[in-house]
Design a protein around this motif. Structure first.
Motif, PDB file in Angstrom:
ATOM      1  N   GLN A 160       0.802  -1.221   0.000  1.00  0.00           N
ATOM      2  CA  GLN A 160       0.000   0.000   0.000  1.00  0.00           C
ATOM      3  C   GLN A 160       0.842   1.281   0.000  1.00  0.00           C
ATOM      4  O   GLN A 160       0.301   2.375  -0.138  1.00  0.00           O
ATOM      5  CB  GLN A 160      -0.924   0.003   1.217  1.00  0.00           C
ATOM      6  N   LEU A 161       2.147   1.136   0.152  1.00  0.00           N
ATOM      7  CA  LEU A 161       3.039   2.294   0.164  1.00  0.00           C
ATOM      8  C   LEU A 161       3.691   2.477  -1.202  1.00  0.00           C
ATOM      9  O   LEU A 161       3.784   1.534  -1.988  1.00  0.00           O
ATOM     10  CB  LEU A 161       4.125   2.126   1.230  1.00  0.00           C
ATOM     11  N   PRO A 162       4.165   3.691  -1.494  1.00  0.00           N
ATOM     12  CA  PRO A 162       4.883   3.911  -2.751  1.00  0.00           C
ATOM     13  C   PRO A 162       6.074   2.973  -2.873  1.00  0.00           C
ATOM     14  O   PRO A 162       6.747   2.669  -1.889  1.00  0.00           O
ATOM     15  CB  PRO A 162       5.341   5.374  -2.638  1.00  0.00           C
ATOM     16  N   VAL A 163       6.343   2.519  -4.067  1.00  0.00           N
ATOM     17  CA  VAL A 163       7.435   1.582  -4.319  1.00  0.00           C
ATOM     18  C   VAL A 163       8.781   2.236  -4.039  1.00  0.00           C
ATOM     19  O   VAL A 163       9.027   3.387  -4.410  1.00  0.00           O
ATOM     20  CB  VAL A 163       7.392   1.075  -5.775  1.00  0.00           C
ATOM     21  N   ASN A 164       9.643   1.477  -3.333  1.00  0.00           N
ATOM     22  CA  ASN A 164      11.021   1.917  -3.061  1.00  0.00           C
ATOM     23  C   ASN A 164      11.088   3.282  -2.383  1.00  0.00           C
ATOM     24  O   ASN A 164      11.974   4.077  -2.638  1.00  0.00           O
ATOM     25  CB  ASN A 164      11.837   1.947  -4.353  1.00  0.00           C
ATOM     26  N   ARG A 165      10.131   3.540  -1.510  1.00  0.00           N
ATOM     27  CA  ARG A 165      10.169   4.798  -0.770  1.00  0.00           C
ATOM     28  C   ARG A 165      11.268   4.740   0.281  1.00  0.00           C
ATOM     29  O   ARG A 165      11.465   3.746   0.947  1.00  0.00           O
ATOM     30  CB  ARG A 165       8.815   5.052  -0.099  1.00  0.00           C
ATOM     31  N   GLY A 166      11.977   5.846   0.472  1.00  0.00           N
ATOM     32  CA  GLY A 166      12.960   5.953   1.535  1.00  0.00           C
ATOM     33  C   GLY A 166      14.300   5.370   1.154  1.00  0.00           C
ATOM     34  O   GLY A 166      14.525   4.878   0.047  1.00  0.00           O
ATOM     35  N   SER A 167      15.229   5.421   2.099  1.00  0.00           N
ATOM     36  CA  SER A 167      16.605   4.991   1.841  1.00  0.00           C
ATOM     37  C   SER A 167      16.802   3.496   1.985  1.00  0.00           C
ATOM     38  O   SER A 167      17.786   2.945   1.503  1.00  0.00           O
ATOM     39  CB  SER A 167      17.554   5.723   2.803  1.00  0.00           C
ATOM     40  N   LEU A 168      15.864   2.820   2.653  1.00  0.00           N
ATOM     41  CA  LEU A 168      15.979   1.373   2.846  1.00  0.00           C
ATOM     42  C   LEU A 168      14.950   0.644   1.994  1.00  0.00           C
ATOM     43  O   LEU A 168      13.782   1.035   1.955  1.00  0.00           O
ATOM     44  CB  LEU A 168      15.749   1.006   4.315  1.00  0.00           C
ATOM     45  N   PRO A 169      15.344  -0.438   1.313  1.00  0.00           N
ATOM     46  CA  PRO A 169      14.354  -1.228   0.567  1.00  0.00           C
ATOM     47  C   PRO A 169      13.377  -1.899   1.521  1.00  0.00           C
ATOM     48  O   PRO A 169      13.709  -2.180   2.676  1.00  0.00           O
ATOM     49  CB  PRO A 169      15.213  -2.256  -0.167  1.00  0.00           C
ATOM     50  N   HIS A 170      12.179  -2.139   1.030  1.00  0.00           N
ATOM     51  CA  HIS A 170      11.148  -2.746   1.876  1.00  0.00           C
ATOM     52  C   HIS A 170      11.613  -4.093   2.450  1.00  0.00           C
ATOM     53  O   HIS A 170      11.294  -4.441   3.591  1.00  0.00           O
ATOM     54  CB  HIS A 170       9.865  -2.950   1.071  1.00  0.00           C
ATOM     55  N   GLN A 171      12.368  -4.832   1.675  1.00  0.00           N
ATOM     56  CA  GLN A 171      12.780  -6.166   2.113  1.00  0.00           C
ATOM     57  C   GLN A 171      13.627  -6.121   3.384  1.00  0.00           C
ATOM     58  O   GLN A 171      13.631  -7.070   4.169  1.00  0.00           O
ATOM     59  CB  GLN A 171      13.569  -6.857   0.992  1.00  0.00           C
ATOM     60  N   ALA A 172      14.328  -5.017   3.599  1.00  0.00           N
ATOM     61  CA  ALA A 172      15.181  -4.888   4.782  1.00  0.00           C
ATOM     62  C   ALA A 172      14.359  -4.663   6.049  1.00  0.00           C
ATOM     63  O   ALA A 172      14.874  -4.812   7.162  1.00  0.00           O
ATOM     64  CB  ALA A 172      16.176  -3.739   4.587  1.00  0.00           C
ATOM     65  N   VAL A 203       5.152   3.828   8.902  1.00  0.00           N
ATOM     66  CA  VAL A 203       3.835   3.674   9.528  1.00  0.00           C
ATOM     67  C   VAL A 203       3.087   5.006   9.554  1.00  0.00           C
ATOM     68  O   VAL A 203       1.865   5.049   9.344  1.00  0.00           O
ATOM     69  CB  VAL A 203       3.975   3.092  10.952  1.00  0.00           C
ATOM     70  N   LEU A 204       3.790   6.097   9.768  1.00  0.00           N
ATOM     71  CA  LEU A 204       3.137   7.413   9.723  1.00  0.00           C
ATOM     72  C   LEU A 204       2.627   7.723   8.321  1.00  0.00           C
ATOM     73  O   LEU A 204       1.537   8.288   8.155  1.00  0.00           O
ATOM     74  CB  LEU A 204       4.098   8.497  10.203  1.00  0.00           C
ATOM     75  N   LEU A 209      -2.039   7.943   4.338  1.00  0.00           N
ATOM     76  CA  LEU A 209      -2.748   7.401   3.193  1.00  0.00           C
ATOM     77  C   LEU A 209      -4.184   7.003   3.525  1.00  0.00           C
ATOM     78  O   LEU A 209      -5.050   6.981   2.649  1.00  0.00           O
ATOM     79  CB  LEU A 209      -1.996   6.176   2.637  1.00  0.00           C
ATOM     80  N   HIS A 210      -4.428   6.694   4.801  1.00  0.00           N
ATOM     81  CA  HIS A 210      -5.750   6.202   5.194  1.00  0.00           C
ATOM     82  C   HIS A 210      -6.610   7.229   5.923  1.00  0.00           C
ATOM     83  O   HIS A 210      -7.833   7.046   5.997  1.00  0.00           O
ATOM     84  CB  HIS A 210      -5.593   4.955   6.074  1.00  0.00           C
ATOM     85  N   LEU A 211      -5.999   8.268   6.462  1.00  0.00           N
ATOM     86  CA  LEU A 211      -6.750   9.275   7.209  1.00  0.00           C
ATOM     87  C   LEU A 211      -6.566  10.640   6.551  1.00  0.00           C
ATOM     88  O   LEU A 211      -5.449  11.144   6.447  1.00  0.00           O
ATOM     89  CB  LEU A 211      -6.278   9.328   8.666  1.00  0.00           C
ATOM     90  N   GLU A 212      -7.656  11.222   6.129  1.00  0.00           N
ATOM     91  CA  GLU A 212      -7.620  12.451   5.349  1.00  0.00           C
ATOM     92  C   GLU A 212      -6.954  13.609   6.081  1.00  0.00           C
ATOM     93  O   GLU A 212      -6.219  14.401   5.490  1.00  0.00           O
ATOM     94  CB  GLU A 212      -9.046  12.839   4.948  1.00  0.00           C
ATOM     95  N   ASN A 213      -7.212  13.725   7.372  1.00  0.00           N
ATOM     96  CA  ASN A 213      -6.716  14.880   8.129  1.00  0.00           C
ATOM     97  C   ASN A 213      -5.460  14.580   8.931  1.00  0.00           C
ATOM     98  O   ASN A 213      -5.126  15.314   9.864  1.00  0.00           O
ATOM     99  CB  ASN A 213      -7.815  15.396   9.067  1.00  0.00           C
ATOM    100  N   PHE A 214      -4.773  13.513   8.575  1.00  0.00           N
ATOM    101  CA  PHE A 214      -3.566  13.143   9.310  1.00  0.00           C
ATOM    102  C   PHE A 214      -2.383  13.923   8.740  1.00  0.00           C
ATOM    103  O   PHE A 214      -1.702  13.488   7.814  1.00  0.00           O
ATOM    104  CB  PHE A 214      -3.316  11.638   9.221  1.00  0.00           C
ATOM    105  N   THR A 215      -2.135  15.093   9.309  1.00  0.00           N
ATOM    106  CA  THR A 215      -1.088  15.992   8.823  1.00  0.00           C
ATOM    107  C   THR A 215       0.211  15.759   9.593  1.00  0.00           C
ATOM    108  O   THR A 215       0.331  14.833  10.394  1.00  0.00           O
ATOM    109  CB  THR A 215      -1.539  17.443   8.970  1.00  0.00           C
ATOM    110  N   GLU A 216       1.169  16.622   9.373  1.00  0.00           N
ATOM    111  CA  GLU A 216       2.499  16.476   9.970  1.00  0.00           C
ATOM    112  C   GLU A 216       2.437  16.376  11.497  1.00  0.00           C
ATOM    113  O   GLU A 216       1.685  17.112  12.155  1.00  0.00           O
ATOM    114  CB  GLU A 216       3.360  17.678   9.589  1.00  0.00           C
TER     115      GLU A 216
END
Length: 228
Positions: A160-172, A203-204, A209-216
């Motif tokens: 459900q998250l963007p592919v290859n987001r962040g500095s670590l691969p999902h597999q790690a 997780v944030l 992605l699931h809560l419309e008003n979940f801001t910074e």
């Protein structure tokens, strides 16, 4: 009408010269805002401890339908913290949790199962044996079950998250996340700091992605300094 209920303090703001408006998630009435008059006066300031984030209260409140602000008749501790207010790590986590809850729960929202989960989670934060390093991640993951968007496992989560987001691969990160999902708060796995940091950010994003008003989350910087 007077009603008795348990409550979890989410936050408060100053109101006028000596008062506050506090948002409290109650078991029986949902999330409500209460005016507490005179609490910031020199004589009443010690009572401010009742309205710090995540304080667990027994309440008798005036509840009137159609009103946005209510009043408290009686408030006392339901559970007396032994560690949270005196441990900067735990108090930082409590601040973070309060801010997260303020973005997840809307006015008048009632969910007894969510309340019971939060009550137990707050009590656990105060216990000596809790794993503080992974607690914020476990808390967020477990709460998704009560908000209606819990992932089946780490694979489903990362789908459900963007592919290859962040500095670590999902597999790690997947094996660590699977254990936290499966073992909930009892996991004793020692997760490297850089992976804990990446998991918390993931997780944030999942919440966003699931809560419309979940801001910074403004307290995230403080939490990061505690887990690093």
């Amino acid at each position: 009408m007077l009603k008795k209920t348990k409550g979890i303090v989410i936050s408060y703001i100053k109101y006028r010269d000596t008062s506050i408006i506090t948002r409290i998630f109650t078991r029986d009435l949902g999330l409500k805002s209460y005016v507490v008059n005179g609490i910031r006066s020199s004589k009443s300031k010690p009572k401010m401890a009742l309205y710090q984030p995540l304080t667990l209260l027994e309440l008798v409140v005036y509840d009137r339908e159609g009103r946005s602000l209510h009043h408290i008749s009686e408030a006392k501790l339901d559970y007396a913290f032994q560690r949270v207010p005196f441990d900067f790590h735990r108090s930082g986590i409590a601040l973070f949790m309060g801010e997260v809850l303020g973005k997840c729960i809307y006015d008048d929202y009632q969910n007894e199962d969510l309340f019971d989960f939060l009550f137990q989670a707050v009590e656990l934060l105060d216990k000596e044996q809790v794993s503080l390093g992974t607690y914020p991640i476990s808390f967020l993951i477990q709460m998704t079950r009560y908000l209606g968007f819990d992932p089946e496992d780490a694979g489903n989560f990362y789908d459900q998250l963007p592919v290859n987001r962040g500095s670590l691969p999902h597999q790690a990160k997947e094996s660590h996340l699977d254990r936290l999902i499966r073992e909930r708060f009892i996991s004793t796995e020692l997760i490297p700091k850089h992976i804990r940091k990446a998991l918390l950010e993931d997780v944030l994003l999942f919440y966003q992605l699931h809560l419309e008003n979940f801001t910074e989350i403004k307290s995230l910087a403080v939490l990061r300094s505690l887990v690093e």
